[in-house]
Design a protein around this motif. Sequence first.
Motif: not given
Length: 369
Positions: A240, A302, A305, A313
């Motif tokens: 991420g 992103g 993550c 996540r």
Amino acid sequence: MLAEEIRQQLKDLFTLEEYTDIHELSNDECVQGSNLKHFSYEWIVAATNNFSPVHKLGQGGFGSVYKGVTSEGQEVAIKQLSENSKQGLVEFKNEVVLIAKLQHTNLVKLLGFCIHGNQRMLIYEFMPNKSLDFFLFDPNRKEHLPWEKRLSIIEGIAQGLLYLHKYSRVRIIHRDMKASNILLDENMNSKISDFGMAKILQQNETKSNTRRLSGTFGYMAPEYAMEGIFSTKSDVYSFGVLVLEIISGKKNSYFRSEDGPLNLVEHTWELWNRDAVLQIVDPALNNISLKEEQLQRCINLGLLCVEDLAVDRPSMSDVISMLTNENLALKKPKKPAFVSRYSVVHGFQEDRSEKFTVNQLSISAMEAR
């Protein structure tokens, strides 16, 4: 078939106390099943012109990397590991055991190794376009990375991680995903490299912990940085951060103002909450108005993550789905974790000692026994 002397040297290395992580592969299997070539020291010397400075590609925490050219004209990369470093020894064994058995288009291929006295060297396929950070963070070179290429690089990294986490013979946690460990081939395709810090999880394991913390500031997931817990989700966190760096063209550590955001992750989160997240997009990317929806989607990914809790996540399977299916709705991200050098160092207990590499970016911390 390896010569008996080399075979014995490898077996000796794999039974040293410092290295006990290969619980899915037997020592004999590690030696016999890799199909790796053993290169002679004389071959290495000839290929690098006796380790000429002209052939030197770089210097890392584990040693030097040289470009080699065979008598047939083939180019290779040769990593000369530090003779006196236990970390160098661990990296050598990790690479020989792990990468030799991994075959994926988005992983750098290990061709072989060389053992010469106390010297240990690894020979890889040569990546002519060096590493992602060579282009991404240079104001002139980054123009060679238009958005379509950056998106392709993101997808390639994701495919490589998915293979490591789900489809390789053993579940592998890379633990040091960062821009300098993403190499680019002649077509600027991304390949994950440097498995020296990688860990294996048994197929019935989802996470583990370690008493030795190794990684790079800014890319460490909070549960790993503070508690030594690693899993596939700690790699997802690092991925991420990489996604946000690729979109912005800035390092996570770019922000250093005492009054401003701690890092790129926090800066992105602040802009997300102000509905101004496209402000992070690299100015080198032209005509972003034509790609706003795609960019917004990747920034959303992103941020998903790098969420604080590992359980929140996505898996890399989920990441691939979000990258390839534009009709798939993305969740709104929760507040991410802001992991800094300060929080990592001061999060350690007093009975631990920290050891930094020369670039002051990577950390290896050992609990006192």
